[in-house]
Write an enzyme that holds these catalytic residues in place. Structure first.
Site, PDB file in Angstrom:
ATOM      1  N   HIS A  53       0.821  -1.300   0.070  1.00 21.79           N
ATOM      2  CA  HIS A  53       0.010  -0.048  -0.149  1.00 21.79           C
ATOM      3  C   HIS A  53       0.891   1.275  -0.008  1.00 21.79           C
ATOM      4  O   HIS A  53       0.563   2.120   0.511  1.00 21.79           O
ATOM      5  CB  HIS A  53      -0.772   0.023   1.296  1.00 21.79           C
ATOM      6  CG  HIS A  53      -0.402   0.017   2.407  1.00 21.79           C
ATOM      7  ND1 HIS A  53      -0.993  -0.484   3.590  1.00 21.79           N
ATOM      8  CD2 HIS A  53       0.696   0.457   3.065  1.00 21.79           C
ATOM      9  CE1 HIS A  53      -0.484  -0.408   4.740  1.00 21.79           C
ATOM     10  NE2 HIS A  53       0.683   0.224   4.383  1.00 21.79           N
TER      11      HIS A  53
ATOM     12  N   HIS B  93      -1.017   5.264   9.252  1.00 21.41           N
ATOM     13  CA  HIS B  93       0.295   5.849   9.427  1.00 21.41           C
ATOM     14  C   HIS B  93       0.522   7.314  10.061  1.00 21.41           C
ATOM     15  O   HIS B  93       0.733   8.196   9.468  1.00 21.41           O
ATOM     16  CB  HIS B  93       1.003   5.879   8.064  1.00 21.41           C
ATOM     17  CG  HIS B  93       0.858   4.516   7.244  1.00 21.41           C
ATOM     18  ND1 HIS B  93      -0.193   4.029   6.686  1.00 21.41           N
ATOM     19  CD2 HIS B  93       1.807   3.520   7.053  1.00 21.41           C
ATOM     20  CE1 HIS B  93       0.131   2.858   6.371  1.00 21.41           C
ATOM     21  NE2 HIS B  93       1.293   2.494   6.298  1.00 21.41           N
TER      22      HIS B  93
ATOM     23  N   HIS C 254      10.624  -3.695   3.682  1.00 20.49           N
ATOM     24  CA  HIS C 254      10.924  -2.511   3.399  1.00 20.49           C
ATOM     25  C   HIS C 254      11.289  -1.965   4.730  1.00 20.49           C
ATOM     26  O   HIS C 254      10.810  -2.460   5.870  1.00 20.49           O
ATOM     27  CB  HIS C 254      10.226  -1.590   2.663  1.00 20.49           C
ATOM     28  CG  HIS C 254       8.829  -1.177   3.304  1.00 20.49           C
ATOM     29  ND1 HIS C 254       7.795  -2.251   3.772  1.00 20.49           N
ATOM     30  CD2 HIS C 254       8.095   0.073   3.684  1.00 20.49           C
ATOM     31  CE1 HIS C 254       6.877  -1.705   4.215  1.00 20.49           C
ATOM     32  NE2 HIS C 254       6.981  -0.344   4.079  1.00 20.49           N
TER      33      HIS C 254
ATOM     34  N   GLU D  81       4.516  -5.232   8.356  1.00 18.40           N
ATOM     35  CA  GLU D  81       3.334  -5.158   7.870  1.00 18.40           C
ATOM     36  C   GLU D  81       2.832  -6.239   7.151  1.00 18.40           C
ATOM     37  O   GLU D  81       1.286  -6.522   7.224  1.00 18.40           O
ATOM     38  CB  GLU D  81       3.206  -3.869   6.982  1.00 18.40           C
ATOM     39  CG  GLU D  81       3.658  -2.486   7.497  1.00 18.40           C
ATOM     40  CD  GLU D  81       3.533  -1.344   6.186  1.00 18.40           C
ATOM     41  OE1 GLU D  81       3.242  -0.341   6.884  1.00 18.40           O
ATOM     42  OE2 GLU D  81       3.464  -1.687   5.079  1.00 18.40           O
TER      43      GLU D  81
END
Ligand SMILES: [Fe+3]
Ligand SMILES: [Fe+3]
Lengths: 114, 288, 288, 114
Positions: free
Chosen positions: B12, B59, B194, B241
């Site tokens: 996302h 976030h 990441h 995530e």
């Protein structure tokens, strides 16, 4: 500027330590707050109850120092965006590369720590 | 009764949304990723669900550090698109499915999941980018209603991967027990490998990602056995995530088939992956 | 290692705090209740814990309906006293025990409880009145640090009574695994039977309350088997707060002894109860 | 005025329905908001996005009507306190008693629905 450790985990203790700095950065979602911050950064830091160390890290844009003081990258990124700095710029800062070097490393498949 | 028709796992990354919003999907940088999406998008366009349950994380937008819930479900009839600090994405607001939300909250709480409810929630790129991956040109409205299901992946300790898979299984039961005759898709979002900050910023672990893309179909229990420290070491501080894909996978039945997958590096600082599964479990004649 | 030395179950009616704050505890109306507290207070004054884990609910003060967590733990080092709309109670601010909070959050999340964390929390009468019941004259500071543990009892569906007892058991394990050599008391607050609104306002069910006061010691599993509908029917829409007593009870060992109890009607619109248990489980020579 | 049902459960649907009215009542924790509300109750209701029905219930102090419209007693009690009305007053309203009758019922052991 501070040298980065491998990882920064925002654990519960860091959340507590970094509460003021994260709250400040989070507030920059709001355009009016961005205006007020830009007008007088130091006063804005004081209004958000930052410690002297935290304030210094913000004013000097010590991006790694902020993390050491409990900041989360998702919060400090809002400050970077205000400065028109990208996540690739920050990646360069954390890893001692220029933005271009960092972007090139990503385009060549990213950094491998296997 | 409601039935689950497909599950979509997708990164996302905000820049994926920005590439679409700014018409850059045909640029050299972005074309391989969007070409990779194409077969999945075609298939999904022919299988529009009534509701999408989108498993994602906020976030630092709607959720601040004052209160950090492990698992939360939106119960509103409408979710505004968040201004994350640089203006709202030019996408439609999200329409809720409050009756399904209510049913899921009750069923999951009765099933010993300690769900936080959100009556007001601005949805950030964690939710809107996956909707754009699914439907690049929504026009005035998204093609389906949405139930947001939020997972804390930002503050350590995150829920364990095992707990996420268990939540997914309970979510699947809860959806299938909803008395209205509707079709539901489940989105698991975030990842793949990441890390945004620290000396390991820019970390990509293709080996781990490929393993994950395979095991999410064939051996989710293996992924559920990994600790949060494993995820952080292998996939990076933000790669954790990926535990949200396990919620999606848990909700699907045991009889799934992979419609499409794609994997591309980089999208911004991230390895972007997509895997689309049709759920055959509820189809007539399919094994239970 | 930390050890649990006692558990206190007590109502947290605001007017009990107001009676103390306004020097009315010797009035005809209040004297029976406060006389009933006396033996428990004397005993607790001789057994000061280092930390009190106070299980309570917020009443539309720190928690609004935007976000309603099922279970939450405060992780701050200080909790201001809430202004509930008519000025702050004249009691000291509450000092946190952030290292214990952090330990409990991690242990409980790893034990499959989906805990919300509160980094900032103004504590209302649900927490401060039980502290006043324990310690009527704190002077400048409460005698112990506090970890607030919040339970949603206001928005239906609340966690089940069984889930609350299970949380208590996990809480007990988590406290006992804290590596510092400290003593901990656990407070379960709220109740007993009362209903504030609707045609049944003023409901008091002495039979149910007496049963509950006995079973909380001898048969908590029986109380855990009651549904939320049972609690609401028998103890009133606000009497369901009693599920928070089960969290406290679950945290205690199997070897407890009742130090004192008292029961009085009315405190404002509520049946007020108190039950104090010494936890012998960790004492040398006591059965495990 | 509205007649009360036995129970009011603030379930998720009621929370949604009553969102604006609860938010308004919750805002009265703040003295400045209380001042503004008292200055112009109707305008305050509009600013909080109340429906016409909800606004009417607030302006007329239809305490049962508020509950029917999704309000929670913990929120509406803040409005009652602003009016210097006690929980015993509200108990009387819900049950068709005077405050004194309601208090007497409580002192005689509460209301028994065994
Ligand atoms: Fe993300
Ligand atoms: Fe209460």
């Amino acid at each position: 500027m501070t040298e980065a450790r491998d990882n920064y985990l925002l654990d519960v203790a860091a959340s507590r330590r970094g509460y003021a700095i994260n709250r400040l950065c989070g507030s920059l979602k709001d355009p009016e707050n961005r205006r007020r911050f830009s007008e007088d950064e130091a006063a804005y830091c004081d209004a958000y109850g930052l410690s002297e160390e935290q304030k210094k890290a913000i004013l000097e844009r010590d991006w790694t120092g902020m993390l050491e003081l409990g900041a989360s990258i998702f919060y400090t990124f809002k400050l970077a965006m205000l400065d028109q700095k990208s996540m690739q710029y920050l990646g360069g800062v954390f890893t001692g590369m220029s933005t271009e070097e960092f972007m090139a490393a990503m385009r060549s498949g990213g950094r491998n720590f296997g | 009764m409601a039935r689950i028709i497909w599950g979509l796992a997708t990164s996302h990354v905000p820049s994926i949304g920005a590439a679409m919003d700014n018409g850059k999907t045909a640029d050299d940088y972005w074309k391989p990723l969007f070409d990779g999406y194409e077969p999945a998008r075609r298939w999904m366009a022919e299988h529009t669900p009534d509701v999408a349950v989108v498993v994602y994380n906020d976030h630092a937008n709607a959720v601040d550090l004052d209160q950090v819930p492990a698992f939360a479900i939106g119960t509103a009839d409408r979710y505004p698109v968040a201004d994350e600090g640089w203006g709202r994405r030019p996408v439609p607001p999200v329409t809720g499915a409050p009756e399904l939300s209510e049913h899921l909250v009750r069923e999951l709480i009765d099933d010993s999941f300690d769900i936080t409810t959100y009556h007001r929630l601005d949805v950030d790129h964690g939710l809107t980018v996956p909707l754009s991956v699914y439907c690049p040109e929504p026009g005035q409205a998204w093609p389906c209603a949405v139930v947001p299901l939020l997972v804390n992946v930002i503050q350590y300790p995150q829920p364990t991967a095992a707990r996420c898979l268990a939540l997914g299984k309970a979510l699947g039961r809860a959806i299938r027990s909803f008395p209205q005759d509707i079709s539901v898709a489940v989105f698991g979002t975030g990842g793949m490998s990441h890390q945004l900050a620290g000396a390991r910023a820019g970390l990509i672990n293709t080996g781990f990602d490929r393993m994950f893309l395979d095991a999410i179909e064939h051996d989710p229990e293996k992924l559920a056995a990994l600790t949060r420290e494993d995820y952080i070491r292998e996939a990076g501080t933000e790669g954790i995530e990926l535990i949200m894909w396990l919620v999606m996978r848990g909700a699907l039945s045991d009889t799934i088939t992979r419609v499409h997958e794609t994997y591309h590096v980089p999208a911004s600082n991230t390895a972007a992956g997509l895997a689309l599964f049709e759920d055959l479990g509820d189809r007539e004649g399919a094994p239970a």
